[in-house]
Write a protein that holds these residues in place. Structure first.
Motif, PDB file in Angstrom:
ATOM      1  N   ALA A 116       0.825  -1.207   0.000  1.00 56.45           N
ATOM      2  CA  ALA A 116       0.000   0.000   0.000  1.00 56.45           C
ATOM      3  C   ALA A 116       0.860   1.258   0.000  1.00 56.45           C
ATOM      4  O   ALA A 116       2.006   1.241   0.470  1.00 56.45           O
ATOM      5  CB  ALA A 116      -0.908   0.011   1.226  1.00 56.45           C
ATOM      6  N   PRO A 117       0.333   2.361  -0.519  1.00 58.67           N
ATOM      7  CA  PRO A 117       1.056   3.638  -0.461  1.00 58.67           C
ATOM      8  C   PRO A 117       1.437   3.963   0.986  1.00 58.67           C
ATOM      9  O   PRO A 117       0.612   3.860   1.903  1.00 58.67           O
ATOM     10  CB  PRO A 117       0.029   4.649  -0.992  1.00 58.67           C
ATOM     11  CG  PRO A 117      -0.869   3.840  -1.867  1.00 58.67           C
ATOM     12  CD  PRO A 117      -0.973   2.493  -1.215  1.00 58.67           C
ATOM     13  N   GLY A 118       2.693   4.329   1.186  1.00 59.39           N
ATOM     14  CA  GLY A 118       3.171   4.663   2.524  1.00 59.39           C
ATOM     15  C   GLY A 118       3.627   3.486   3.357  1.00 59.39           C
ATOM     16  O   GLY A 118       4.210   3.672   4.425  1.00 59.39           O
ATOM     17  N   GLU A 119       3.383   2.256   2.876  1.00 66.30           N
ATOM     18  CA  GLU A 119       3.779   1.073   3.648  1.00 66.30           C
ATOM     19  C   GLU A 119       5.293   0.939   3.669  1.00 66.30           C
ATOM     20  O   GLU A 119       5.966   1.160   2.665  1.00 66.30           O
ATOM     21  CB  GLU A 119       3.151  -0.175   3.036  1.00 66.30           C
ATOM     22  CG  GLU A 119       3.428  -1.450   3.807  1.00 66.30           C
ATOM     23  CD  GLU A 119       2.711  -2.657   3.212  1.00 66.30           C
ATOM     24  OE1 GLU A 119       3.187  -3.791   3.418  1.00 66.30           O
ATOM     25  OE2 GLU A 119       1.685  -2.452   2.525  1.00 66.30           O
ATOM     26  N   ARG A 120       5.831   0.580   4.839  1.00 63.81           N
ATOM     27  CA  ARG A 120       7.282   0.429   4.970  1.00 63.81           C
ATOM     28  C   ARG A 120       7.762  -0.848   4.309  1.00 63.81           C
ATOM     29  O   ARG A 120       7.100  -1.883   4.358  1.00 63.81           O
ATOM     30  CB  ARG A 120       7.680   0.407   6.446  1.00 63.81           C
ATOM     31  CG  ARG A 120       7.560   1.751   7.151  1.00 63.81           C
ATOM     32  CD  ARG A 120       8.179   1.691   8.529  1.00 63.81           C
ATOM     33  NE  ARG A 120       9.624   1.481   8.467  1.00 63.81           N
ATOM     34  CZ  ARG A 120      10.365   1.155   9.522  1.00 63.81           C
ATOM     35  NH1 ARG A 120       9.813   0.994  10.718  1.00 63.81           N
ATOM     36  NH2 ARG A 120      11.670   0.991   9.391  1.00 63.81           N
TER      37      ARG A 120
END
Length: 219
Positions: free
Chosen positions: A32-36
């Motif tokens: 997902a967007p922003g997932e590390r």
């Protein structure tokens, strides 16, 4: 595993394989967007040292798919409407250039292949199938330019656009319109009007970018 063992399976280096797998996960939204992205976990998953993982991160950062933040690590890049528009404008300019350079080399069989891809698009089910056919159409349209650096840059931009498409597909009604616009490009080429084909291609890409940006989550 030593970084010396970077080479292999299927002819690609371990760095290339890691970057390819992660790019696919980011583009399709499985990351997902922003997932590390955790270096240790990925090194374990791929049976690799940290060296090819870090190199894969650098490649993905250059493609706009991850953000590397000092002391914070690596995250999947956010979905930004401004980035969608920027990428669309870049694609419109570069793809028009590639088509202008290669249109005279398109053969009747090339145009028939483009027709077949458009027909397949019209009956494609789901975003993954449609995006694959869309990428094949643009690739077949532009390949005759025989400018590898240009085509490589376009491919990187197309990956970013594909990510935006996967993220917004459920809110778009674009499939029929895209097919109609692809047909318009091919019709102009058949008529020998290269400038009209380039203009239709640029408009198609810009319109798609605007549509994606408009429905992007969080806009």
């Amino acid at each position: 595993m030593s970084a010396m063992n970077n080479d292999v399976k299927d002819g690609r280096s371990l760095t290339e394989r890691i970057a390819s797998v992660l790019a696919d996960r980011i583009i399709t939204g499985r990351i997902a967007p922003g997932e590390r992205l955790l270096q240790d976990h990925l090194a374990t998953e791929f049976g690799a040292s940290h060296v090819p993982v870090r190199e894969a991160f650098r490649r993905l950062e250059a493609q706009g798919l991850v953000c590397v933040e000092p002391r914070k690590g690596v995250r999947a890049a956010p979905l930004d409407p401004h980035a969608v528009i920027e990428v669309a404008k870049m694609r419109a300019a570069l793809e028009s250039l590639a088509l202008r350079e290669g249109a005279a080399r398109l053969t009747s069989s090339d145009l028939q292949r483009l027709d077949a891809l458009i027909d397949a698009e019209s009956s494609a089910q789901g975003v993954e199938a449609l995006e694959t056919l869309n990428a094949q159409f643009h690739g077949a349209l532009l390949a005759p330019c025989k400018m590898p650096y240009l085509l490589s840059s376009i491919a990187d931009l197309h990956r970013i656009s594909a990510r935006h498409l996967f993220a917004t597909w459920s809110r778009l009604d674009w499939q029929a319109r895209s097919g109609d616009e692809h047909r318009r490009i091919v019709a102009a080429l058949r008529a020998g009007n290269i400038e009209a084909a380039c203009a239709a291609l640029a408009a198609h890409i810009i319109d798609a970018g605007n549509a994606l940006a408009e429905v992007l989550p969080g806009r």
